[in-house]
Enzyme design. Structure first.
Site, mmCIF file in Angstrom:
data_model
loop_
_atom_site.group_PDB
_atom_site.id
_atom_site.type_symbol
_atom_site.label_atom_id
_atom_site.label_comp_id
_atom_site.label_asym_id
_atom_site.label_seq_id
_atom_site.Cartn_x
_atom_site.Cartn_y
_atom_site.Cartn_z
ATOM 1 N N ASN A 145 0.848 -1.187 0.000
ATOM 2 C CA ASN A 145 0.000 0.000 0.000
ATOM 3 C C ASN A 145 0.887 1.242 0.000
ATOM 4 O O ASN A 145 1.474 1.591 1.018
ATOM 5 C CB ASN A 145 -0.896 -0.025 1.253
ATOM 6 C CG ASN A 145 -1.723 1.235 1.399
ATOM 7 O OD1 ASN A 145 -1.857 2.017 0.449
ATOM 8 N ND2 ASN A 145 -2.282 1.444 2.575
ATOM 9 N N LYS A 174 -0.019 4.261 -0.285
ATOM 10 C CA LYS A 174 -0.716 5.475 0.181
ATOM 11 C C LYS A 174 -0.450 6.586 -0.854
ATOM 12 O O LYS A 174 -0.524 6.312 -2.040
ATOM 13 C CB LYS A 174 -0.260 5.863 1.591
ATOM 14 C CG LYS A 174 -0.226 4.654 2.520
ATOM 15 C CD LYS A 174 -0.117 4.998 3.950
ATOM 16 C CE LYS A 174 0.132 3.727 4.748
ATOM 17 N NZ LYS A 174 -0.224 3.840 6.126
ATOM 18 N N GLU A 218 -7.033 4.395 7.732
ATOM 19 C CA GLU A 218 -6.937 5.835 7.433
ATOM 20 C C GLU A 218 -8.237 6.339 6.812
ATOM 21 O O GLU A 218 -8.649 7.471 7.031
ATOM 22 C CB GLU A 218 -5.716 6.099 6.530
ATOM 23 C CG GLU A 218 -4.429 6.005 7.334
ATOM 24 C CD GLU A 218 -3.222 5.537 6.552
ATOM 25 O OE1 GLU A 218 -3.234 5.578 5.316
ATOM 26 O OE2 GLU A 218 -2.250 5.108 7.211
ATOM 27 N N GLY A 232 2.346 2.376 10.517
ATOM 28 C CA GLY A 232 3.235 3.523 10.318
ATOM 29 C C GLY A 232 3.944 3.983 11.579
ATOM 30 O O GLY A 232 4.535 5.055 11.608
ATOM 31 N N SER A 238 3.577 -1.984 10.313
ATOM 32 C CA SER A 238 5.037 -1.912 10.518
ATOM 33 C C SER A 238 5.763 -3.207 10.173
ATOM 34 O O SER A 238 6.762 -3.554 10.816
ATOM 35 C CB SER A 238 5.349 -1.460 11.952
ATOM 36 O OG SER A 238 4.867 -0.151 12.159
HETATM 37 C C1 PEP Z 1 -0.691 0.156 5.867
HETATM 38 O O1 PEP Z 1 -0.741 1.331 5.552
HETATM 39 O O2 PEP Z 1 -1.564 -0.627 5.478
HETATM 40 C C2 PEP Z 1 0.417 -0.291 6.697
HETATM 41 C C3 PEP Z 1 0.389 -1.484 7.207
HETATM 42 O O3 PEP Z 1 1.435 0.621 6.888
HETATM 43 P P1 PEP Z 1 2.883 0.340 7.551
HETATM 44 O O4 PEP Z 1 3.387 -0.957 6.988
HETATM 45 O O5 PEP Z 1 3.705 1.504 7.147
HETATM 46 O O6 PEP Z 1 2.665 0.249 9.023
#
Ligand code: PEP
Length: 270
Positions: free
Chosen positions: A10, A12, A119, A193, A233
């Protein structure tokens, strides 16, 4: 039945970091775009990296660039990697300013969408019902869906994780009967994140609860066949242990999907 390991990326609306730029032109292009998020140059660079990488053929990979770059990504990316939108509307083409329809995605050869990302739930105010309605519409009209669920830190600390996820799943079940085109992504909001990954046990426990819910609320078949991804993460260091858990069938990766290490996450079972 063995579930095919699945890794989603993803993007974003962010830029890539740390990718090697093979040509001086590309280097200049990257420098030009360094301080901007999610540019065509950064998307091209990620795609090039994936196209050149040797990926475990037993893993299904789907990446989700910002909407403006979906067509570019589909045109440049090798065919064995899927492309997903990050959101889609739940009405047919019509007077809906600013939305993107399912049929427009299909027309652009985009076969997947993410829905219900936290989000969108928390910042854009999408309710369990809205997410369920979008998921039902997307599936009925030919898309596959990475459907996201997960609890806030407050809810986890109040020991409400399974209750929250069950409520999200119940809302989905009220709208759909075909589970074959859904991949469930369990993404604890406090881990997205933040660099704070769930422990393997925390993730496995919730995944097992989701699988148990599928078994009792839907069917043995749905419980056996539905892939449940962990997101929050995930990186090249923690993915190996997580991937060994019996109910973790892959990952939805945010930040690390923009880095060359995304390839290591895809190949974490080798
Ligand atoms: C996400 O946005 O779906 C996500 C898991 O982000 P991150 O891996 O950066 O925590």
């Amino acid at each position: 039945m063995a579930r095919k390991f699945f890794v989603g990326g993803n993007f974003k609306i962010r830029k890539q970091e740390g990718l090697h730029d093979p040509t001086p032109e590309r280097h200049a292009e990257k420098n030009h775009n360094t301080h901007r998020n999610g540019t065509s140059a950064s998307v091209k660079s990620i795609v090039e990296n994936l196209n050149n990488a040797t990926l475990d053929p037993s893993v299904e990979v789907v990446i989700s660039p910002p909407a403006l770059y979906l067509i570019l990504t589909r045109e440049l990316l090798k065919g064995e990697i899927g492309v997903a939108a990050q959101n889609v509307f739940d009405k047919p083409n019509g007077a809906f300013t600013g939305e993107i329809s399912v049929s427009q995605l299909i027309d652009s050869k985009i076969d997947w969408t993410i829905l219900g990302h936290s989000e969108r739930r928390t910042i854009l105010g999408e309710s369990d019902t809205t997410v369920a309605s979008k998921t039902a519409y997307a599936i009925a009209n030919g898309l596959s869906v990475m459907w996201c669920c997960g609890e806030s830190l407050e809810e986890r600390e109040a020991d409400k994780t399974v209750e929250v996820v069950t409520k999200q799943l119940d809302a989905l079940k009220a709208e759909i009967s075909d589970w074959s085109k859904i991949v469930i992504a369990y993404e604890p909001i406090w881990a997205i994140g933040t660099g704070k990954v769930a422990t393997t046990q925390q993730a496995q426990d919730v995944h097992a609860a989701i699988r148990n819910w599928l078994k009792t609320a839907v069917s043995d078949k749905a419980a056996d066949e539905t892939r449940i991804l962990y997101g929050g993460s995930v990186n090249e260091k923690n993915c190996g242990e997580l991937s060994k858990q019996p109910d973790i069938d892959g990952f939805l990766v945010g930040g690390a999907s923009l880095k060359p290490a995304f390839v290591d996450i895809i190949n974490c079972q080798q």
